[in-house]
Enzyme design. Structure first.
Site, short mmCIF file in Angstrom:
data_model
loop_
_atom_site.label_atom_id
_atom_site.label_comp_id
_atom_site.label_asym_id
_atom_site.label_seq_id
_atom_site.Cartn_x
_atom_site.Cartn_y
_atom_site.Cartn_z
N GLU A 180 18.55 -1.85 2.19
CA GLU A 180 18.23 -1.48 0.81
C GLU A 180 18.75 -0.08 0.47
OE1 GLU A 180 17.31 -4.10 -0.32
OE2 GLU A 180 15.91 -5.12 0.98
N ASP A 319 26.52 -7.26 -2.36
CA ASP A 319 26.05 -8.33 -1.48
C ASP A 319 27.17 -9.36 -1.34
OD1 ASP A 319 23.51 -7.33 -1.02
OD2 ASP A 319 22.64 -8.35 -2.75
#
Length: 499
Positions: A180, A319
């Site tokens: 994260e 991602d």
């Protein structure tokens, strides 16, 4: 060259094997595998076969790598690809053009999987890294939000993950994607102790000054910031290329077959009124948006060169699952961009290559940060998930209480304590809080966090009370929930910990 462009892809899913299939569970793994990992790696492999090097920096989290190598998941993936082919056959009488297109895609994916992937992903990743086509990033074991971990647990999670990567690809990564992009001041010293030399943060952690890598504090660990002006051109919380009207719509299904027949058409157009997907229109959009992105990168690097008086750097990070799974045309766009940038005077490199080229500026002091909402820790520690944060703290207390109990220091490796540590790692995955905060399968996320936390609580109580026979029966009942066979809980002991 006007400057350097680094593409960083972050490949991650939580541990899904044996924890549900559809609509939540293993289906996520197989969809991402079929629609993102297979085609993205195929792009890298084909470009590498042309002699291209340093194409991108590829992060694969240990918990995902474990699933991509796991025999159970490999069998499941093969079955899923066969099911995709059968669904295409079944749709032929009603939707012949869609069925034919999907039959071709499914056949190609099945052929790739059977010829290249049946022994797992690690040989493929290692081959590409050894050929110099990409740099591989590692990370902590189950992708926990590191700032919320006890220092001993944080060190253990990172060491377990890096060791796992070393076993799979033949060497410990020197770079990581910090889960994260979470950071707390001082974490760079733990990275240095673990042999980590570079990591990612989000652009705001550097106040947008992402034109160079920066050493952190008085360490020699380099952080790279995502350039949001460039990254958000592709994908942001509100806009980006994948929302273009000619791309395949992710949310519209032909429900009998599960196939996706529509194009985006318009953001306010209801599913029943969306136009049919047209691959030729989508190909035109790919070429247009790839050219636009190359223009954006060139303009960004030109501005950086003018500002610095020398060529600089821009890092775009996403991602991996965006490319192919969420954005059907994403792999084709990636290939077009990676081919076009060098012709436009842009050096394409990896994070390692950027350091080797001297693209590192003055030291910086980083604030607490993440890439989540608000760029702080609220997604993983805010009011909405305060109970999960408290639960995670309890998991760590239970784990350390067993490790620190009298007599543990003199014991050899203990499979029961290893099982306890493994379940603690699963309970501490950052995915659970993220899914709750974003209301994405929140019920599944809470149930998974609670399941693993309850296992830690029960097993720790039995071990502290001396009930090893009952503890062994308990662990045996957990079945196949062993992610890292090399995980050794002795690494948590105080005599093994170096702050």
């Amino acid at each position: 060259m006007i400057g350097t462009f680094c593409l960083v892809l972050h490949s991650h899913l939580p541990w899904l094997a044996h924890h549900g299939r559809w609509p939540v569970g293993e289906e996520w793994l197989y969809q991402s595998w079929a629609h993102s990992y297979l085609p993205v790696i195929d792009v890298v492999r084909r470009l590498a076969d042309e002699g291209r090097r340093d194409l991108l920096t590829l992060g694969v989290t240990p918990v995902l790598a474990a699933q991509l190598d796991d025999p159970y998941c490999l069998r499941g993936m093969h079955d899923w690809l066969g099911g995709w082919l059968l669904r295409a056959h079944g749709a032929a009488p009603r939707l012949p053009e869609l069925a034919a297109r999907e039959h071709g895609l499914a056949s190609a994916a099945l052929g790739q999987f059977e010829t290249r992937w049946r022994h797992g992903a690690s040989p493929i990743f290692r081959e590409l890294a050894d050929a110099g086509a990409c740099e591989l990033l590692g990370g902590p074991a189950t992708h926990p939000f590191l700032p919320l971990l006890d220092p001993r647990v944080r060190t253990f999670a990172l060491e377990t993950g890096l060791t796992d990567a070393g076993r799979r690809i033949g060497g410990r990564p020197a770079g990581i994607w910090a889960p994260e992009c979470g950071y707390a001041p001082g974490m760079e010293y733990g990275y240095a102790d673990a042999g980590v030399r570079r990591f990612l943060v989000d652009g705001p952690a550097l106040r947008g000054d992402t034109a160079l890598g920066r050493t952190v504090g008085d360490s020699d660990v380099v952080c790279f910031g995502r350039d949001l002006d460039v990254t958000y051109r592709v994908w942001s919380p509100r806009k980006g290329y994948p929302g273009g009207r000619d791309y395949r719509d992710f949310h519209t299904f032909d429900h009998p077959s599960g196939l996706k027949p529509a194009r985006v058409t318009g953001h306010t157009v209801p599913p029943e009124h969306k136009g049919p997907y047209d691959p030729e229109r989508a190909a035109v959009a790919v070429a247009r948006d790839a050219a636009d992105f190359v223009r954006v990168v060139r303009e960004r690097l030109a501005a950086i060169r003018e500002q610095l008086g020398q060529p600089g750097l821009t890092v775009a990070a996403f991602d991996t699952e965006l490319f192919g799974h969420w954005w059907h045309e994403g792999p084709a766009w990636l290939e077009a961009v990676l081919r076009a940038l060098p012709d436009a005077g842009v050096r394409v490199s990896t994070l390692r290559g950027a350091v080797d080229a001297g693209l590192v500026g003055e030291p910086v002091r980083l604030p607490a940060a993440s890439w989540g909402s608000g760029k702080d820790w609220r997604v993983w520690a805010g009011e909405q998930v305060a109970d999960l944060a408290a639960q995670g703290a309890g998991v760590q207390r239970d784990l350390l209480a067993v490790v620190d109990s009298p007599g543990c220091r003199s014991l050899p490796r203990d499979p029961l304590r290893d099982a306890l540590a493994g379940q603690a790692m699963l309970a501490l995955s950052s995915d659970w809080a993220f899914m709750v905060s974003k209301d994405s399968a929140a019920g599944y996320a809470r149930s998974r966090a609670e399941l693993h936390a309850a296992r830690v609580s029960e097993l720790s109580r039995l071990l502290l009370d001396g009930g090893r026979a009952a503890a062994a029966r308990l662990v045996a009942g957990w079945g196949e929930d062993i992610v890292f066979g090399h995980l050794d809980a002795r690494g948590l002991r105080t005599d093994a910990f170096h702050p």
